[in-house]
Enzyme design. Structure first.
Site: not given
Length: 239
Positions: A9, A157, A180, A184
């Site tokens: 990320d 993602k 984070d 995610d």
């Protein structure tokens, strides 16, 4: 287990809290690339933003933008963009959201987006989710910590990384992901190894194989070096 690529990320993971790129994270990414480990930038931001970051940082892996809805694939000196969906119900939601919450604002990046809406956090994410349910729309709202991403349920993602791996010719299980934020979690569900940066929410830390001791970009650098050591690209540190 073999790890052949790292996906990471951008905002909050390889940056300072104010989104400036962290020098230690930059060094760690370039170290991974120098060792033959391609790095994929995976972001909720636009694919154009990700492309620019990839060029400046020097990553060779695909860019996954719009929370998995858009990809940029490097083909020689050129790049090919691939979009996994388009927007329809998202605009229905936005029209009603703006009526009820005049303070609602779209991200300045919306003209470049094709796979989902991004609403600034001037409206509670709970209110957005309740409105989606009320209108019976097949959408989800995810809080990235920086903005609210509104998209189709299958756009995330994880699906973006899976598609990127097709172009790399590897399995998603051969990827280590560093993140984070809540967005995610889907990436964690498809990859082989998971690292959460120190300031990540507990929901992400619970799913991680490793949690960094340092936050933000310094933690991102720690994560990359940890992966490189754990999977044999660098010697283990002496204790």
């Amino acid at each position: 287990m073999t790890i052949k690529a790292i996906s990471v990320d951008i905002d909050g993971t390889i940056t300072y809290p104010d989104r400036r790129l962290h020098e230690k994270a930059l060094e760690a990414i370039r170290l991974a690339e120098s060792l033959g480990v391609p790095v994929m930038l995976v972001t909720g931001n636009t694919v154009q933003f990700g492309e620019a970051a990839a060029i400046l940082i020097g990553t060779s892996g695909p860019v996954v933008g719009e929370d998995g809805g858009a990809l940029s694939i490097k083909e020689g000196k050129l790049r090919k963009r691939v979009y996994l969906t388009n927007m329809d119900e998202e605009w229905i939601l936005w029209g009603e959201l703006k009526k009820r919450y005049p303070e609602a604002l779209l991200s300045f990046s919306m003209p470049e987006r094709k796979a989902g809406l991004v609403v600034l956090r001037t409206v509670p994410v709970k209110a957005v989710r309740e409105l989606i349910k009320e209108l019976g729309l097949n959408l989800i709202a995810v809080d990235s910590g920086f903005a609210i991403h509104i998209k189709k349920p299958w756009i995330n993602k994880g699906t973006g990384i899976e598609k990127a791996c097709e172009y790399l010719g590897i399995s998603p299980k051969e990827v280590a992901h560093i993140g984070d934020g809540e967005n995610d979690l889907d990436a964690f569900g498809v990859v082989g190894y998971r690292v959460a940066v120190a300031q990540a929410p507990e929901s992400l830390k619970e799913k991680a194989d490793y949690v960094t001791t340092k936050p933000y970009g310094e933690g991102g650098a720690e994560a990359i070096e940890h992966i490189l050591r754990k999977f044999g690209y660098l010697p283990e540190e002496k204790t």
